[in-house]
Every structure is written in C-alpha cells, then in structure tokens.
Enzyme design. Structure first.
Site, mmCIF file in Angstrom:
data_model
loop_
_atom_site.group_PDB
_atom_site.id
_atom_site.type_symbol
_atom_site.label_atom_id
_atom_site.label_comp_id
_atom_site.label_asym_id
_atom_site.label_seq_id
_atom_site.Cartn_x
_atom_site.Cartn_y
_atom_site.Cartn_z
ATOM 1 C CD GLN B 136 -2.527 1.122 2.770
ATOM 2 O OE1 GLN B 136 -2.008 0.627 3.764
ATOM 3 N NE2 GLN B 136 -3.755 1.602 2.777
ATOM 4 C CB SER B 139 2.006 6.922 4.712
ATOM 5 O OG SER B 139 0.862 6.385 5.302
ATOM 6 C CB SER B 171 3.063 -2.834 5.614
ATOM 7 O OG SER B 171 2.851 -1.981 6.694
ATOM 8 C CD GLU B 253 -5.398 0.042 6.251
ATOM 9 O OE1 GLU B 253 -5.590 0.882 5.357
ATOM 10 O OE2 GLU B 253 -4.353 -0.021 6.912
ATOM 11 C CD GLU B 386 -4.729 10.259 18.834
ATOM 12 O OE1 GLU B 386 -4.396 9.536 17.872
ATOM 13 O OE2 GLU B 386 -4.406 10.000 20.000
HETATM 14 C C1 LIG Z 1 3.269 -0.503 11.496
HETATM 15 C C2 LIG Z 1 2.783 0.477 10.496
HETATM 16 C C3 LIG Z 1 2.474 0.046 9.225
HETATM 17 C C4 LIG Z 1 2.030 0.950 8.261
HETATM 18 N N1 LIG Z 1 1.805 0.490 6.997
HETATM 19 C C5 LIG Z 1 1.492 1.384 6.024
HETATM 20 C C6 LIG Z 1 1.377 0.969 4.674
HETATM 21 O O1 LIG Z 1 1.526 -0.204 4.353
HETATM 22 N N2 LIG Z 1 1.108 1.876 3.743
HETATM 23 C C7 LIG Z 1 0.922 3.192 4.036
HETATM 24 O O2 LIG Z 1 0.655 3.950 3.135
HETATM 25 N N3 LIG Z 1 1.026 3.636 5.314
HETATM 26 C C8 LIG Z 1 1.307 2.754 6.306
HETATM 27 N N4 LIG Z 1 1.441 3.201 7.607
HETATM 28 C C9 LIG Z 1 1.330 4.630 7.868
HETATM 29 C C10 LIG Z 1 0.124 5.056 8.651
HETATM 30 O O3 LIG Z 1 -1.001 5.064 7.838
HETATM 31 C C11 LIG Z 1 0.429 6.438 9.242
HETATM 32 O O4 LIG Z 1 1.392 6.243 10.227
HETATM 33 C C12 LIG Z 1 -0.784 7.104 9.812
HETATM 34 O O5 LIG Z 1 -1.615 7.538 8.785
HETATM 35 C C13 LIG Z 1 -0.435 8.288 10.714
HETATM 36 O O6 LIG Z 1 0.363 9.199 10.056
HETATM 37 P P1 LIG Z 1 1.744 9.735 10.684
HETATM 38 O O7 LIG Z 1 2.511 8.544 11.090
HETATM 39 O O8 LIG Z 1 2.336 10.655 9.720
HETATM 40 O O9 LIG Z 1 1.305 10.504 11.983
HETATM 41 P P2 LIG Z 1 0.778 12.002 12.095
HETATM 42 O O10 LIG Z 1 -0.342 12.180 11.148
HETATM 43 O O11 LIG Z 1 1.895 12.938 12.015
HETATM 44 O O12 LIG Z 1 0.174 11.992 13.545
HETATM 45 C C14 LIG Z 1 0.923 12.166 14.756
HETATM 46 C C15 LIG Z 1 -0.038 12.213 15.929
HETATM 47 O O13 LIG Z 1 -0.942 13.310 15.771
HETATM 48 C C16 LIG Z 1 -2.288 12.881 15.771
HETATM 49 N N5 LIG Z 1 -3.067 13.670 14.822
HETATM 50 C C17 LIG Z 1 -2.832 13.862 13.511
HETATM 51 N N6 LIG Z 1 -3.778 14.601 12.951
HETATM 52 C C18 LIG Z 1 -4.655 14.922 13.919
HETATM 53 C C19 LIG Z 1 -5.856 15.670 13.967
HETATM 54 N N7 LIG Z 1 -6.374 16.251 12.878
HETATM 55 N N8 LIG Z 1 -6.498 15.772 15.141
HETATM 56 C C20 LIG Z 1 -5.986 15.189 16.262
HETATM 57 N N9 LIG Z 1 -4.872 14.458 16.279
HETATM 58 C C21 LIG Z 1 -4.203 14.327 15.122
HETATM 59 C C22 LIG Z 1 -2.210 11.421 15.353
HETATM 60 O O14 LIG Z 1 -3.329 10.701 15.785
HETATM 61 C C23 LIG Z 1 -0.930 10.980 16.012
HETATM 62 O O15 LIG Z 1 -1.206 10.676 17.351
HETATM 63 C C24 LIG Z 1 1.860 2.304 8.599
HETATM 64 C C25 LIG Z 1 2.123 2.733 9.892
HETATM 65 C C26 LIG Z 1 2.587 1.829 10.834
HETATM 66 C C27 LIG Z 1 2.879 2.330 12.212
#
Ligand SMILES: Cc1cc2nc3c(=O)[nH]c(=O)nc-3n(C[C@H](O)[C@H](O)[C@H](O)COP(=O)(O)OP(=O)(O)OC[C@H]3O[C@@H](n4cnc5c(N)ncnc54)[C@H](O)[C@@H]3O)c2cc1C
Lengths: 356, 403
Positions: B136, B139, B171, B253, B386
């Site tokens: 996928q 991100s 992933s 998902e 969140e």
């Molecule tokens: C193990 C793992 C596997 C993954 N696999 C994939 C994959 O296969 N493909 C893929 O595309 N992505 C994948 N992801 C990515 C995942 O979708 C993102 O980590 C997720 O969307 C959160 O984005 P970020 O990590 O940038 O966190 P951020 O968006 O930067 O968030 C940081 C913190 O702020 C909070 N936050 C953000 N926005 C808001 C808001 N508007 N209001 C309140 N709180 C908020 C979040 O909840 C979090 O606590 C994976 C992530 C993990 C950990």
C-alpha cells in the site's frame, strides 16, 4: 440496539412514546415537590399495569404476557431516560423470585395481583449500606421473620417483600411485624429500612440453593437497563447542549477536545449497551446468566458513572443547577451503582465466576 | 416445522459441507495442521515449503481463499452461508486459509468495485491464487493523517505516466510484487488532484529501504520513485477519482483491523490463564494479588463487552442493510483493548515477560514482547485513534468543524 422482533419493537415504541409524552422529567419534578416518601404516583403505576408492563415476564397462566427479559428491559430503559419514578423494576425483580422459587399456590396467590398492578413488591436483601448477600442475619423460626433490611427500594407502598433470610428467600406481606423507617437518599426516590419483628414469612422453597443469586442476577440486569436509559439520555442531552452553546464565537461542539471526549463516551455507551443487552439475552436463553448479569451491571456502573460526571462538566455552570435536569441523573446514578453490587463487588464476583 | 424448501436447502448445504471435507481430505497436508497463513500482511514471505505450496495452489485453484469473490475472476463464487461452512470445516481440520495479504484484505474488494473489466481480469485471479503480493503506497513523509497532502507526482506523458516522489511506512514493500498507490495528477486541487495508480515494484526507478521498528522487525519500508514509467492501463477509475477510491479501500482496511473474532484468536490464552501460570494463587485457585486480579477482571469484562459489540455491529448492519453506527467505534476500542491486554500480560509476567532474545525465555514469551511492541502501531495505522475520534464526532455525532 439488539435486533428486535415485531412484538418487542411495538413494546419499545409504546414505552418511548408514553415516557416522552406522559412522563417527561417535569413529572418527576411534580412527584418530588409533593414530598411523599412513596415518591411515585399510584395512578401512573396503574396506567403501567393497564399497558401490560407489570406482566412482561409473568407467565400467561397468571395473567402476564411472558414476553421475556429483553422486552422488560426495553420498557425499563425508556423509564430510565425520563427518570420515571415507579415500582416497576422492584416489582418485576420480586416477581422473578416467585416465578423461580414459588410453589404453585404461591404463584397463583401473588402473580395475578402483581400483573394487575394491585400489589407492589420488592426485594429486601442487604443489611448494611454496601451490597453483600453473604452477610445475612435475618432469620425465620416457626414461620416468623426477624431482622432489619437496609435501603430497600420502593418499600413505601409495597404490599409484599421478598426477603433474604439465613436459610433462603421468604415472602413477607406488609402488615403486622413489618415497620418502615424512611431513608431519604440523594435521588429523593423511595427507600426505607425495613424492620421485621416476628412477621409471618412463607418460604420460596422450589428454587434451589442458588435462588438468591439467580434473583440478584435479574436485579442486576434490570437495574442496568434503567442505568442504560439514563446514560443514553445524559449523552444525548449533553451532545445537544454542545451543539447549541456558543463560546468564543463558536458552538462548543466544534472544539476538538470536547469532540474526542464525546467520541469516547459514545464508544463506552456502545459497550454498555452490548453488555446490558447481553445480560437480558442470557436471562432469556438461560445460558451463563451469572457471568452475563455481572458483566452487564459492571459495565453499567462504569459507563453511567463516567457519563453522569462528564454530563455535568460539559454543561458547565448550568449543570450545577437544580433547574437543569442533568443533576438528577448524577444523583440517581450513584444510588443505582451501589444497588445489587458496586463495581468492585461485581469485578470480584466476575473473577470468581470465571475461576480466578 | 421444516418446510420442503428448508429440507432441500439443508441437503444443499450438507452436500457442500461434504464437498469441502473431501477437498480438505485430498489436499491438506497433515504436517501443516495448526499453522498460520504465511501470507498475512505483517509477516515476511519466508520460503514456502512444498507442502505449503501444494495447499496454496489447491485452495487457490478453487478460489476458496477468496470464497465470496465472483468466480469469473477466480474467486470461489460462494454464498456467505457456504463461505461460513468453508470456514467451519477449515477450522475443524486445523487448516488455514493460505490466501491473504493486502490484495485480499483491501485491494481486491476495491478493484472489484472500481476497476475496469481488463484490470479485474488481469489482477484479481493472481490474488485469488495467492501468487502476487501487494503493498500500500499511501503515506508519505508529509502525508500521514493528512493523507490528501501527498505529493508523489504522476506526470502525464500521453501513453504513460512518469512517477516521482517518496512513500513511507510501506508495509511489506521489500517483498511486494506490486503497489497500489495514491499519486498526484493535478497540483491545483488537494483532493481532486489525486489518482489511484498501480505500480510494479520491480519497475526501473523503484527503490525500497527497510526501516527497523521498535520491535526489532523491519516489516515496512521507505519507497522511492525516480522517473518510474507506469502504463496508462494501470490507472484505476478516472484521473482525480483517487481520493474516493482510496477512502473506500481504507474502509476495507478498518473492517479487517477491528474484526473482533480474529483479534481474539490473535491474542491466544486468556489473561487469567497467563496469571495462573506466572503468579501465586490461593487455596481457592484465586489470583492472590488482589489488585492484579481486579485489573484482569476489569479488562476481561470490557473485552467481552467489546466482543459483544462487534457481534452486535455485524447483526445491526445486516438487519439495517448498511453499516451500523457503532461500527465506527470498533477500531479504536479493539486496538486500545489489545494494547491494554499486552501491557497487562507484561505486568503479570514481570521480567520474564520482557525477554528480548536468547536463553531463559520460551518462544511464546519472546513473541509476546514483539507483539506488545508491534501492537503500538495499531492505534496509529489504518486511521489513528485521534482520527477515528474526529470521524465519529463529525459523521456520527454531527459535531461541526472548527471555524
Ligand atoms: C506498522 C505500520 C504500518 C504501516 N503500513 C502502512 C502501509 O503499508 N502503507 C501506508 O501507506 N502507510 C502505512 N502506515 C502509515 C500510517 O497510515 C500512518 O502512520 C498514519 O496515517 C499516521 O500518520 P503519521 O505517522 O504521519 O502521523 P501524524 O499524522 O503525524 O500523527 C501524529 C499524531 O498526531 C495525531 N493527529 C494527527 N492529525 C490529527 C488531527 N487532525 N487531530 C488530532 N490528532 C491528530 C495522530 O493521531 C498521532 O497521534 C503504517 C504505519 C505503521 C505504524
């Protein structure tokens, strides 16, 4: 909401309509203002009997509809929403004791009169301020009961007490040897200590050794239904309020800190409803009832506690006023939380039932 | 009373059950009994043993790994009822479904809904046979929760696109054959400028760099696209439709992530059983530490209320012919409870529950530690807690956006 059959849907809709139109919280205010320790309106209870609510769990041969616990719970949930004061919960619990443990004669004597609304009945178990069915000293000798039961719900106006004594449950009609001492609790509903001194007592002999626990499980589930209605109502009212109240040029509902708290409560409410409905369904199915009932009341305690607290906080100052309804729910909540098992009692029981 | 129709239906289902049993008897290698699916989303590919390969091929040929997908594209074409029987019989025989991964969980259902006839014919059958691994590509470093902020650009070069940019947290990217990606085809509109594109992971210009996680595993990667040529046939739906399609995929998902039943299986032994093994019990078999016992009961009550809620959501959705409101809480509640459980298990086991490697720890203890750490991701991916709260507040509770 569990998936209902037509019968159940009709019953719920009828109860919802009636409570909304005939028994809004303003009715409770009137009862409270009257100041009678009975704290419910006899004509209201007569109407409930006419609508068939007193007979929902009672077998047809004794005049009831035998619709079962899920149906009974649907009605009680609606009553909880508008804080409708009535002895319906207490009487239904007491009736279940007769159904489970009564002889044919006892059933024939009492169940039809309970169904018709003529007799109000209630369960009297605890002898101290905290629920503990293992500490019972009230005893019967030669058919005479002596002992004191504390904080008995709906004791004022009750014609029949189902009393836990050292060797089982007894039916004790109000009258000679039965004295009430009013106990006014924060919810301003109907509670009394009931003193039995040589009152005529008739044993419920058919229910087996765990009759008291079976009855208490029913009490827990039905109480949890009232709590479910209350929690739902506080949640709905609070949500409405947040959508109307303007501060910082915004309705409060736009603030994320409040949105997330409401989302958490919404999730907790979903768990509470599942547990309560699970309890009702277990009673109807007769399967793992003790565990399901314990879980139902434990979740009801946890979630109503939280929702009733948050309800006040999220209303701000207006939530502290007697003029506003939300405080009624908080006060009633704590009384029901303490009834038939506090959270710690229920968790202990759950662990024991699960073998750890 | 059973009607004639009931009797016929009954014999139909029984005949199907017999067919499944016979199939298992003929094809399931005994040595695989009790094993899991090597193609699940989080594990590496490993090397398939001949027995595993044989089982995958047998199930794949019948389409039974994707039982309710249409048979014209290689699915099983079964009814839900038949699929349930299939499940039951697999479970009874100790057999697993060897077909899995993101292709099955999210991409396939989405392509069946939005893909062209040619795309379905090309991509669905290999998923049904378990021959292709998908990953996928959503991100990016600056597009997490705010996914629509993604910048990976697909430039239109008449008969193909040229893709440049970086994805992250992909992933299984290091093992994947193909990637379903959200890319930008238009910079002028945040949402309408997004398109859904399929990219070969071995195309020139694709580079993956595995990232090590706190659990010590590296199951996700950074993925770089440097002038990658992608044929136009690989666009799903229309240009600009990517946000709609991409969100639909996320629904699949989330459904998978919160499925109560599968979570329960993942969790294995109950906390009270673990406690009985690791801490003192009194003469009545009770956990002697009263505080710990209370915590376990508190957890188990809520966990069971959650399982009932998952069941209720499914029943309500079925009865209402749509998605029930309470489905929206399953992901956040299920993942939170899963994390709580892992923390409690560690509290119960003490140091023995914190083993990283080496002697003195059982396999179960070591894998428990990794699972505890990996579990922290469950409230982040698939829409963080969140973000779930935002969705519940806005869509279910009707709370408005801040002005
Ligand atoms: C193990 C793992 C596997 C993954 N696999 C994939 C994959 O296969 N493909 C893929 O595309 N992505 C994948 N992801 C990515 C995942 O979708 C993102 O980590 C997720 O969307 C959160 O984005 P970020 O990590 O940038 O966190 P951020 O968006 O930067 O968030 C940081 C913190 O702020 C909070 N936050 C953000 N926005 C808001 C808001 N508007 N209001 C309140 N709180 C908020 C979040 O909840 C979090 O606590 C994976 C992530 C993990 C950990």
């Amino acid at each position: 909401m569990a998936v209902l059959n037509d019968e159940q849907e009709m019953l719920r809709d009828m109860a919802r309509e009636w409570t909304t139109n005939e028994s809004p919280v303003t009715e409770w205010r009137k009862v409270r203002a009257a100041g009678d320790p009975q704290a419910w309106d006899s004509s209201v209870y007569a109407t409930m009997a006419e609508m068939g609510w007193t007979g929902v769990i009672i077998p047809e041969e004794h005049g009831g509809s035998d619709f079962g616990w899920l149906s009974a719970g649907l009605v009680v949930e609606q009553l909880g929403k508008t804080l409708t004061a009535s002895p319906l919960v207490a009487t239904t619990i007491a009736a279940s004791a007769i159904i489970l443990g009564g002889s044919d004669e006892q059933k024939a004597e009492w169940l039809p009169r309970i169904t018709s609304g003529e007799v109000v009945a209630t369960l009297a178990v605890d002898e101290s301020a905290r629920h503990d069915p293992s500490k019972i000293e009230a005893a019967v000798s030669d058919g005479k009961l002596s002992g004191t039961k504390k904080f008995v719900h709906e004791a004022h106006g009750a014609g029949l007490f189902v009393v836990a004594a050292t060797d089982g449950l007894y039916l004790v009609p109000a009258g000679d040897g039965v004295t009430l001492h009013n106990r006014s609790l924060a919810d301003q509903r109907n509670h009394a200590d009931v003193e039995f001194s040589g009152a005529a007592a008739h044993k419920l002999a058919s229910g087996g050794d765990d009759l008291l626990e079976q009855v208490l499980d029913r009490a827990r589930v039905l109480t949890a239904c009232e709590m479910l209605g209350m929690a739902q109502q506080v949640f709905d009212t609070t949500l409405d309020y947040l959508k109307q109240r303007v501060q910082f040029n915004q309705v409060l509902a736009t603030f994320q800190a409040l949105q997330h708290r409401m989302a958490d409560l919404f999730a907790d409410l979903a768990l509470m409803r599942s547990a309560v409905e699970g309890g009702l369904q277990a009673l109807d199915a007769g399967f793992r009832t003790s565990q399901a009932a314990t879980m139902a009341k434990a979740e009801a305690n946890r979630v109503l506690h939280l929702v009733s607290k948050e309800g006040i906080q999220l209303h701000g100052g207006i939530g502290m006023t007697d003029e506003y309804d939300v405080g009624f729910y908080l006060k009633r909540a704590r009384v029901l939380e303490a009834s038939f098992g506090s959270t710690s009692y229920l968790k202990d029981r759950y662990a024991s039932l699960s073998g750890y | 009373m059973a009607t004639q129709l009931d009797v016929e239906q009954k014999s139909d289902t029984e005949a199907f059950r017999d067919e499944v049993r016979q199939f298992i008897g003929e094809n399931f290698p005994e040595e695989l009994k009790g094993q899991g699916n090597a193609m699940s989303a989080v594990e590496g590919p490993g090397d398939e043993t001949p027995a595993q390969k044989k089982w995958r091929e047998a199930v794949g040929a019948r389409g039974w790994g994707t039982p309710t997908w249409p048979s014209e594209y290689g699915g099983g074409g079964l009814t839900r009822k038949q699929a349930a029987i299939l499940n039951e019989e697999f479970a009874r025989a100790g057999a697993y479904n060897p077909i899995g991964g993101m292709g099955v969980m999210m991409f396939g259902p989405t392509l069946l809904e939005f893909g062209s006839e040619e795309q379905k014919k090309e991509h669905i059958p290999p998923i049904c046979r378990g021959e292709v691994r998908w990953c996928q590509g959503y991100s990016e470093p600056n597009a997490g929760s705010d996914l629509a902020n993604l910048q990976t650009m697909a430039e239109d070069k008449c008969d193909h696109y040229v893709v440049n940019g970086q994805k992250t947290w992909t992933s299984g990217g290091q093992w994947a054959d193909k990637c379903f990606c959200l890319v930008r085809t238009d910079r002028s509109d945040k949402h309408k400028g997004i398109s859904f594109l399929l990219i070969d992971m071995d195309a020139p210009g694709v580079e993956v760099r595995p990232i090590q996680m706190i659990s010590g595993l590296s199951m996700f990667c950074e993925t770089f696209f440097d002038d990658v040529k992608v044929p136009k046939e690989n666009l799903v739906g229309e240009e600009g439709q990517g946000w709609t399609i991409g969100k639909r995929l996320l629904q699949h998902e989330r459904t998978n992530l919160s499925g109560g039943g599968s979570m329960a299986r993942l969790m294995g032994a109950s906390l009270s059983d673990i406690a009985k093994k690791y801490v003192e019990t009194d003469d009545n078999g009770r956990i002697a530490d009263a505080v710990l016992r209370d915590k376990i009961a508190d957890f188990e009550i809520r966990w069971n209320a959650f399982l009932l809620t998952a069941r209720r959501a499914a029943e309500e959705s079925k009865a209402e012919g749509g998605v029930s409101e309470i489905s929206s809480v399953l992901k956040k509640v299920g993942t939170k409870l899963g994390q709580e459980r892992a923390e409690l298990a560690i509290e119960i086991m003490g140091m023995q529950g914190l083993g990283w490697e080496g002697e003195g720890f059982t396999e179960a203890e070591l894998s428990g530690v990794r699972a505890w750490l990996f579990g922290k991701a469950t409230t982040i991916y698939g829409g963080s807690t969140e973000i779930q709260n935002n969705i519940i507040a806005k869509r279910v509770l009707g709370m408005l956006d801040h002005q």
